[in-house]
Motif scaffolding. Structure first.
Motif, mmCIF file in Angstrom:
data_model
loop_
_atom_site.group_PDB
_atom_site.id
_atom_site.type_symbol
_atom_site.label_atom_id
_atom_site.label_comp_id
_atom_site.label_asym_id
_atom_site.label_seq_id
_atom_site.Cartn_x
_atom_site.Cartn_y
_atom_site.Cartn_z
ATOM 1 N N PRO A 24 39.855 26.664 41.674
ATOM 2 C CA PRO A 24 39.297 27.079 40.519
ATOM 3 C C PRO A 24 40.078 26.965 39.231
ATOM 4 C CG PRO A 24 39.585 29.087 41.648
ATOM 5 C CD PRO A 24 39.808 27.866 42.476
ATOM 6 N N MET A 25 39.967 26.151 38.240
ATOM 7 C CA MET A 25 40.733 26.381 36.981
ATOM 8 C C MET A 25 39.831 25.971 35.748
ATOM 9 S SD MET A 25 42.595 22.480 37.508
ATOM 10 C CE MET A 25 43.169 22.864 39.181
ATOM 11 N N ASP A 26 38.950 26.801 35.545
ATOM 12 C CA ASP A 26 37.905 26.730 34.575
ATOM 13 C C ASP A 26 38.097 27.508 33.450
ATOM 14 O OD1 ASP A 26 37.262 28.663 35.924
ATOM 15 O OD2 ASP A 26 35.106 28.282 36.372
ATOM 16 N N GLY A 27 39.272 28.387 33.499
ATOM 17 C CA GLY A 27 39.571 29.423 32.519
ATOM 18 C C GLY A 27 38.726 30.827 32.684
ATOM 19 N N SER A 28 37.877 30.934 33.792
ATOM 20 C CA SER A 28 36.988 32.110 33.733
ATOM 21 C C SER A 28 38.061 33.323 34.254
ATOM 22 C CB SER A 28 36.068 31.643 35.249
ATOM 23 O OG SER A 28 36.769 31.396 36.041
ATOM 24 N N PHE A 29 37.379 34.204 34.078
ATOM 25 C CA PHE A 29 37.976 35.542 34.033
ATOM 26 C C PHE A 29 37.230 36.268 35.467
ATOM 27 C CE2 PHE A 29 38.145 40.607 33.774
ATOM 28 C CZ PHE A 29 39.516 40.537 33.681
ATOM 29 N N HIS A 30 38.239 37.181 36.388
ATOM 30 C CA HIS A 30 37.801 37.787 37.448
ATOM 31 C C HIS A 30 38.764 38.942 37.635
ATOM 32 C CE1 HIS A 30 35.477 34.067 38.625
ATOM 33 N NE2 HIS A 30 36.476 33.436 38.138
ATOM 34 N N GLU A 31 37.957 40.343 37.658
ATOM 35 C CA GLU A 31 38.788 41.341 38.201
ATOM 36 C C GLU A 31 38.716 41.467 39.961
ATOM 37 O OE1 GLU A 31 39.328 45.892 36.780
ATOM 38 O OE2 GLU A 31 37.226 45.248 36.832
ATOM 39 N N ILE A 32 39.799 41.115 40.453
ATOM 40 C CA ILE A 32 39.881 41.256 41.744
ATOM 41 C C ILE A 32 39.831 42.418 42.723
ATOM 42 C CG2 ILE A 32 41.206 40.061 43.792
ATOM 43 C CD1 ILE A 32 39.460 38.076 41.709
ATOM 44 N N ALA A 33 40.545 43.367 41.937
ATOM 45 C CA ALA A 33 40.674 44.853 42.665
ATOM 46 C C ALA A 33 40.838 45.572 41.476
ATOM 47 C CB ALA A 33 41.801 44.626 43.570
ATOM 48 N N GLN A 35 42.651 47.334 38.835
ATOM 49 C CA GLN A 35 43.675 47.292 37.893
ATOM 50 C C GLN A 35 44.489 45.749 38.144
ATOM 51 O OE1 GLN A 35 43.996 49.437 35.481
ATOM 52 N NE2 GLN A 35 42.378 50.327 36.321
ATOM 53 N N ILE A 36 43.471 44.828 38.836
ATOM 54 C CA ILE A 36 44.157 43.534 38.935
ATOM 55 C C ILE A 36 43.215 42.470 38.861
ATOM 56 C CG2 ILE A 36 45.139 41.626 40.674
ATOM 57 C CD1 ILE A 36 46.178 44.237 42.456
ATOM 58 N N ALA A 37 43.569 41.495 37.921
ATOM 59 C CA ALA A 37 42.735 40.499 37.467
ATOM 60 C C ALA A 37 43.351 39.251 37.162
ATOM 61 C CB ALA A 37 42.007 41.012 36.122
ATOM 62 N N VAL A 38 42.563 38.128 37.128
ATOM 63 C CA VAL A 38 42.813 36.824 37.028
ATOM 64 C C VAL A 38 42.143 35.940 36.130
ATOM 65 C CG1 VAL A 38 41.487 35.725 39.180
ATOM 66 C CG2 VAL A 38 43.863 34.717 38.609
ATOM 67 N N VAL A 39 42.818 35.064 35.438
ATOM 68 C CA VAL A 39 42.439 34.023 34.668
ATOM 69 C C VAL A 39 42.528 32.410 35.450
ATOM 70 C CG1 VAL A 39 42.098 32.900 32.337
ATOM 71 C CG2 VAL A 39 42.646 35.283 32.567
ATOM 72 N N CYS A 40 41.651 31.896 35.870
ATOM 73 C CA CYS A 40 41.631 30.609 36.590
ATOM 74 C C CYS A 40 41.870 29.698 35.670
ATOM 75 C CB CYS A 40 40.331 30.512 37.409
ATOM 76 S SG CYS A 40 39.820 31.867 38.502
ATOM 77 N N ALA A 41 43.062 29.063 35.897
ATOM 78 C CA ALA A 41 43.735 28.180 34.946
ATOM 79 C C ALA A 41 44.313 26.937 35.800
ATOM 80 C CB ALA A 41 44.610 28.623 33.999
ATOM 81 N N VAL A 45 46.663 32.672 35.721
ATOM 82 C CA VAL A 45 47.406 33.859 34.891
ATOM 83 C C VAL A 45 46.721 35.171 35.638
ATOM 84 C CG1 VAL A 45 47.755 35.042 32.745
ATOM 85 C CG2 VAL A 45 47.598 32.643 32.825
ATOM 86 N N TRP A 46 47.881 35.820 36.348
ATOM 87 C CA TRP A 46 47.506 37.114 37.109
ATOM 88 C C TRP A 46 47.946 38.020 35.978
ATOM 89 C CZ3 TRP A 46 44.433 37.718 41.164
ATOM 90 C CH2 TRP A 46 43.929 36.888 41.791
ATOM 91 N N SER A 47 47.084 39.477 36.252
ATOM 92 C CA SER A 47 47.752 40.608 35.404
ATOM 93 C C SER A 47 47.434 41.904 36.110
ATOM 94 C CB SER A 47 47.031 40.418 34.196
ATOM 95 O OG SER A 47 47.689 41.253 33.099
ATOM 96 N N VAL A 48 48.248 42.788 36.128
ATOM 97 C CA VAL A 48 48.271 44.139 36.801
ATOM 98 C C VAL A 48 48.230 45.037 35.666
ATOM 99 C CG1 VAL A 48 49.351 45.704 38.335
ATOM 100 C CG2 VAL A 48 49.503 43.138 38.637
ATOM 101 N N ALA A 49 47.281 45.818 35.613
ATOM 102 C CA ALA A 49 47.072 46.910 34.362
ATOM 103 C C ALA A 49 47.951 48.060 34.908
ATOM 104 C CB ALA A 49 45.745 47.311 34.249
ATOM 105 N N THR A 50 48.735 48.607 33.915
ATOM 106 C CA THR A 50 49.442 49.832 34.251
ATOM 107 C C THR A 50 49.386 50.819 32.953
ATOM 108 O OG1 THR A 50 51.622 49.521 33.097
ATOM 109 C CG2 THR A 50 51.306 48.109 35.237
#
Length: 413
Positions: A24-33, A35-41, A45-50
Motif C-alpha cells: 500500500p502506498m496510497d497516502g492513507s493513514f492507519h493507527e496500527i496500535a 500510540q503507533i500509526a503509519v502513513v502508507c507512502a 512514514v511511521w510515527s510513535v506518539a510520546t
C-alpha cells in the motif's frame, strides 16, 4: 479489513493477490496500535506518539511528506520531536526538508534527526554521483517520483551512532540498532514497551533487495544475521517501511526465518562454488532459491531477484573479475560485435537470428546477438528495430522491476 488482518491472512493462508495488495502506498493513514500509526507512502512514514512529541521513523519522498504531516496533525495535537532515518535512501529521507519547514511555519523547533554514522557519508557520495543516480533511478522507476531528487538538499542528522543508541523521548524508550543489509547504514528501531520493531527495508514484502545491478554493494549474509537478531527480540509487531505491518510473535518469526533462510542459502551455495573454482557464469546459472520459498507472498522476486543477489555475493567476496580470462582486459564491445557480425554474414543476418531465438523462447541468447548486431551497425534502422523487438519481448517476460526497467530502456528505438 485492516492492514494487520490482511497481512495475517496472506501469511497464514499463503495468499498472494499481486503487488498492490502487499504494497500500500496510497497516502492513507492507519493507527496500527496504541500510540503507533503509519502513513502508507512510497516508503511509509511511521510515527510513535510520546508525551514529549511525535517520533517519526522515515519521511518518505518529498511529494508524500505534506500528506504525512497533515495526517499526523489530525491524529495528535503534537509536533514532530524526533525523526529517525532507517537508512539514507532518498525515499526514506527525501521528505525531511518538508518536516523542517513545517516546524518553522508552526513556530516549533526543528525536529532532531537521528541516524547511523554512515548516513552522512552516503549523502556525500550522492553529491559526487548525482547525475548517475538520476540516470539509474529513471531507468528503474521511470520519470515518476524519483525525478530530480539528488539535488544535495539533505537534512543531515544531528546525532549519529555506531552500534546501538538508547533514546528517550519523554517516558518512551527506544533503541536504535545498526545492521547491514540492503545498505551499510541501516537502523532498526526497537520500542520494548510495545514490543514494536520498525524494520526499515530489512523486510519489504519482496525478495530482499540484496542484488540491485545498478547500485552499490549489498550485504546478504549480514542481512540474514540481522533478521536472526530481529527474531531474538521477539517482537509482537513488525513494522516495515514497505509493505504491510505484521502482528504476532510466531508469525513474525516465521516470516523473518524464511527470508533469512533464502539469503543464507544463496550465500552458502555461491561460496561453495567459488571455493571449488567455479566461474561466475557457472554460479549464476546454477544457484537457486527453492521454489517453495519464492512462492511465499512476502518473497516474490518482483523487485530484486536471486540471480542478481548471487552476483553481489561474488562481488563482495571475489571482486569484479568473473574468472573468464577474456573479460579481464577485453576488446571494445564494438570491435567484438563487428567481428561476430562479419562471421554471421552481416549485422542484419545476426539481428534476424536474434529475433528467431527470441520467438523460440531463448531470450538470453537472443539479447547477445541483438546487441552485437546493433553495435556492429548502429545506423542500420532495420537492425535497431529488431534489437528493440527482442528487448521488448525480454521485458515482458521478466518479473523483477530492476530487470524490466533495464530491458524497457533497451527496447526503445
Amino acid at each position: 479489513m485492516s492492514l494487520l488482518e490482511r497481512s495475517a491472512r496472506f501469511i497464514d493462508e499463503g495468499i498472494y493477490q499481486g503487488q498492490q495488495s502487499v504494497q500500500p502506498m496510497d497516502g492513507s493513514f492507519h493507527e496500527i496500535a496504541d500510540q503507533i500509526a503509519v502513513v502508507c507512502a512510497f516508503s511509509h512514514v511511521w510515527s510513535v506518539a510520546t508525551d514529549e512529541g511525535l517520533v517519526t521513523i522515515d519521511t518518505s519522498l518529498p511529494g508524500f511528506a505534506p500528506i504525512a504531516l497533515e495526517h499526523l496533525r489530525r491524529w495528535k495535537d503534537q509536533s514532530v520531536h524526533t525523526i529517525v532515518y532507517t537508512h539514507g535512501h532518498v525515499d526514506h529521507v527525501g521528505g525531511a526538508r518538508a518536516f523542517v519547514v513545517d516546524a518553522e511555519e508552526q513556530g516549533q523547533p526543528a525536529p532532531r534527526v537521528l541516524a547511523h554514522e554512515a548516513v552522512p557519508q552516503r549523502f556525500d557520495r550522492y553529491d559526487l554521483t548525482s547525475g548517475y543516480n538520476q540516470v539509474i533511478n529513471r531507468r528503474q522507476f521511470g520519470d515518476g517520483p524519483f525525478a530530480n531528487l539528488f539535488d544535495g538538499d539533505w537534512v543531515r542528522p544531528q546525532t549519529t551512532y555506531a552500534t546501538t543508541l538508547d533514546v528517550e523521548v519523554g517516558s518512551t524508550s527506544m533503541q536504535l540498532i545498526h545492521a547491514q543489509g540492503e545498505t551499510d547504514d541501516h537502523t532498526l528501531v526497537w520500542v520494548p514497551q510495545s514490543r514494536a520493531l520498525f524494520a526499515g527495508d530489512l523486510f519489504i514484502w519482496f525478495f530482499p533487495n540484496a542484488g540491485n545491478p545498478q547500485k552499490v554493494q549489498r550485504y546478504p549474509a549480514e542481512w540474514a544475521a540481522a533478521l536472526r537478531r530481529m527474531i531474538e527480540l521477539r517482537p509482537a509487531l513488525l513494522l516495515p517501511a514497505h509493505g504491510l505491518p505484521i502482528e504476532g510473535e510466531g508469525r513474525i518469526a516465521t516470516v523473518l526465518d524464511d527470508v533469512a533462510t533464502a539469503l543464507e542459502g544463496l550465500v552458502a551455495a555461491t561460496l561453495e562454488m567459488m571455493n571449488a573454482g567455479a566461474r561466475l557464469d557457472d554460479i549464476i546459472h546454477q544457484v537457486r532459491v527453492p521454489d517453495d520459498l519464492l512462492a511465499k507472498p512476502y518473497l516474490r522476486p518482483n523487485y530484486d531477484e536471486p540471480e542478481f543477489v548471487v552476483r553481489n555475493i561474488w562481488r563482495l567476496y571475489g571482486g569484479w573479475y568473473d574468472a573468464n580470462p577474456a573479460h579481464l582486459k577485453p576488446a571494445p564491445d564494438g570491435a567484438v560485435a563487428a567481428e561476430v557480425a562479419r562471421l554471421a554474414g552481416g549485422a542484419v543476418s545476426l539481428a534476424a537470428r536474434a529475433v528467431e531465438l527470441s520467438e523460440a523462447g531463448d531470450l538470453r541468447l537472443a539479447c547477445h546477438l541483438a546487441e552485437w548486431a546493433a553495435q556492429a551497425a548502429p545506423d542500420e534502422a532495420g537492425v535497431a528495430e529488431m534489437r528493440s523487438a527482442v528487448y521488448r519481448k525480454r521485458r515482458d517476460q521478466e518479473q523483477s522491476l530492476m530487470a524490466r526497467g533495464i530491458y524497457k530502456e533497451a527496447g526503445k528505438t
